[in-house]
Design a protein around this motif. Structure first.
Motif, PDB file in Angstrom:
ATOM      1  N   TYR A  15      27.969   8.207  18.988  1.00 27.46           N
ATOM      2  CA  TYR A  15      27.702   9.603  19.285  1.00 27.46           C
ATOM      3  C   TYR A  15      27.626   9.784  20.799  1.00 27.46           C
ATOM      4  CZ  TYR A  15      26.704   9.516  14.348  1.00 27.46           C
ATOM      5  OH  TYR A  15      26.824   9.336  13.000  1.00 27.46           O
ATOM      6  N   PRO A  16      27.810  11.006  21.282  1.00 29.80           N
ATOM      7  CA  PRO A  16      27.837  11.242  22.730  1.00 29.80           C
ATOM      8  C   PRO A  16      26.532  10.858  23.419  1.00 29.80           C
ATOM      9  CG  PRO A  16      28.579  13.196  21.541  1.00 29.80           C
ATOM     10  CD  PRO A  16      28.039  12.235  20.526  1.00 29.80           C
ATOM     11  N   PHE A  17      26.653  10.521  24.691  1.00 32.70           N
ATOM     12  CA  PHE A  17      25.510  10.271  25.570  1.00 32.70           C
ATOM     13  C   PHE A  17      24.597  11.491  25.511  1.00 32.70           C
ATOM     14  CE2 PHE A  17      24.007  10.792  30.064  1.00 32.70           C
ATOM     15  CZ  PHE A  17      23.112   9.750  30.062  1.00 32.70           C
ATOM     16  N   ALA A  18      23.300  11.277  25.401  1.00 34.15           N
ATOM     17  CA  ALA A  18      22.350  12.382  25.234  1.00 34.15           C
ATOM     18  C   ALA A  18      22.453  13.412  26.362  1.00 34.15           C
ATOM     19  CB  ALA A  18      20.927  11.837  25.141  1.00 34.15           C
ATOM     20  N   GLY A  19      22.761  12.970  27.574  1.00 37.06           N
ATOM     21  CA  GLY A  19      22.870  13.888  28.697  1.00 37.06           C
ATOM     22  C   GLY A  19      24.020  14.868  28.568  1.00 37.06           C
ATOM     23  N   ALA A  34      14.455  14.101  21.022  1.00 36.07           N
ATOM     24  CA  ALA A  34      13.243  13.566  21.648  1.00 36.07           C
ATOM     25  C   ALA A  34      12.040  13.709  20.709  1.00 36.07           C
ATOM     26  CB  ALA A  34      12.977  14.273  22.976  1.00 36.07           C
ATOM     27  N   ALA A  35      11.923  14.857  20.040  1.00 34.36           N
ATOM     28  CA  ALA A  35      10.811  15.065  19.097  1.00 34.36           C
ATOM     29  C   ALA A  35      10.919  14.098  17.918  1.00 34.36           C
ATOM     30  CB  ALA A  35      10.815  16.511  18.607  1.00 34.36           C
ATOM     31  N   TRP A  36      12.132  13.875  17.432  1.00 35.25           N
ATOM     32  CA  TRP A  36      12.354  12.932  16.329  1.00 35.25           C
ATOM     33  C   TRP A  36      11.951  11.523  16.744  1.00 35.25           C
ATOM     34  CZ3 TRP A  36      16.571   9.290  16.272  1.00 35.25           C
ATOM     35  CH2 TRP A  36      16.714   8.593  15.066  1.00 35.25           C
ATOM     36  N   GLU A  37      12.369  11.104  17.954  1.00 38.23           N
ATOM     37  CA  GLU A  37      12.019   9.760  18.435  1.00 38.23           C
ATOM     38  C   GLU A  37      10.511   9.611  18.622  1.00 38.23           C
ATOM     39  OE1 GLU A  37      15.884   8.197  20.885  1.00 38.23           O
ATOM     40  OE2 GLU A  37      14.586   9.624  21.909  1.00 38.23           O
ATOM     41  N   GLU A  38       9.857  10.646  19.155  1.00 40.04           N
ATOM     42  CA  GLU A  38       8.401  10.588  19.340  1.00 40.04           C
ATOM     43  C   GLU A  38       7.690  10.464  17.996  1.00 40.04           C
ATOM     44  OE1 GLU A  38       7.025  13.854  21.727  1.00 40.04           O
ATOM     45  OE2 GLU A  38       8.444  13.372  23.335  1.00 40.04           O
ATOM     46  N   ALA A  39       8.161  11.193  16.997  1.00 40.83           N
ATOM     47  CA  ALA A  39       7.555  11.103  15.666  1.00 40.83           C
ATOM     48  C   ALA A  39       7.718   9.697  15.087  1.00 40.83           C
ATOM     49  CB  ALA A  39       8.181  12.150  14.735  1.00 40.83           C
ATOM     50  N   LEU A  40       8.890   9.095  15.279  1.00 40.45           N
ATOM     51  CA  LEU A  40       9.102   7.727  14.787  1.00 40.45           C
ATOM     52  C   LEU A  40       8.192   6.735  15.514  1.00 40.45           C
ATOM     53  CD1 LEU A  40      13.000   7.527  14.438  1.00 40.45           C
ATOM     54  CD2 LEU A  40      11.308   7.691  12.610  1.00 40.45           C
ATOM     55  N   GLU A  41       8.020   6.919  16.831  1.00 40.50           N
ATOM     56  CA  GLU A  41       7.144   6.024  17.591  1.00 40.50           C
ATOM     57  C   GLU A  41       5.697   6.161  17.141  1.00 40.50           C
ATOM     58  OE1 GLU A  41       7.777   6.685  21.756  1.00 40.50           O
ATOM     59  OE2 GLU A  41       9.888   6.104  21.640  1.00 40.50           O
ATOM     60  N   GLU A  42       5.236   7.398  16.929  1.00 42.85           N
ATOM     61  CA  GLU A  42       3.863   7.609  16.459  1.00 42.85           C
ATOM     62  C   GLU A  42       3.658   6.982  15.086  1.00 42.85           C
ATOM     63  OE1 GLU A  42       2.939  11.771  16.592  1.00 42.85           O
ATOM     64  OE2 GLU A  42       3.240  11.873  18.771  1.00 42.85           O
ATOM     65  N   GLU A  43       4.650   7.142  14.220  1.00 37.76           N
ATOM     66  CA  GLU A  43       4.570   6.559  12.878  1.00 37.76           C
ATOM     67  C   GLU A  43       4.480   5.040  12.958  1.00 37.76           C
ATOM     68  OE1 GLU A  43       7.673   6.172   9.257  1.00 37.76           O
ATOM     69  OE2 GLU A  43       7.321   8.221   9.957  1.00 37.76           O
ATOM     70  N   ALA A  44       5.256   4.443  13.860  1.00 34.87           N
ATOM     71  CA  ALA A  44       5.228   2.984  14.023  1.00 34.87           C
ATOM     72  C   ALA A  44       3.879   2.527  14.573  1.00 34.87           C
ATOM     73  CB  ALA A  44       6.357   2.537  14.942  1.00 34.87           C
TER      74      ALA A  44
END
Length: 102
Positions: A15-19, A30-40
């Motif tokens: 998939y394309p570079f986030a920028g 970013a919100a999805w990644e933060e939720a995964l980190e909090e869950e971990a």
């Protein structure tokens, strides 16, 4: 004595570079990644797997590949043109071994 090796190609979606994504989509990622980190972090298992991240797991996967979206650490996100023909240059092949820093 050299040992023979075997190539096992597999098709992987990149998939394309986030920028290069729209700002609202970057914010959702970013919100999805933060939720995964909090869950971990809240997980009771000490040996829980590292959460999936967009940049290194989905956007630009590690290892060798042919085609796909370019990894901007080897090129540049701005368009590149062939000096001889003036056509846009696209990365065809990438040979890399990288690791994810935690």
């Amino acid at each position: 004595m050299p040992e023979p090796c075997v190539l096992h190609p597999e098709q992987v979606a990149t998939y394309p570079f986030a920028g290069l994504l729209p700002e609202d989509l970057c914010a959702r990622i970013a919100a999805w990644e933060e939720a995964l980190e909090e869950e971990a972090e809240e997980s009771e298992h000490e040996d829980a797997a590292t959460p999936v991240g967009y940049q290194y797991d989905l956007s630009i996967p590690p290892d060798w590949r042919v085609g796909g979206f370019a990894s901007w650490h080897t090129t540049d996100p701005s368009p590149m043109s062939c000096l001889g023909w003036g056509d846009r240059v696209e990365q065809l092949w990438l040979a890399a071994e990288c690791c994810r820093l935690s």
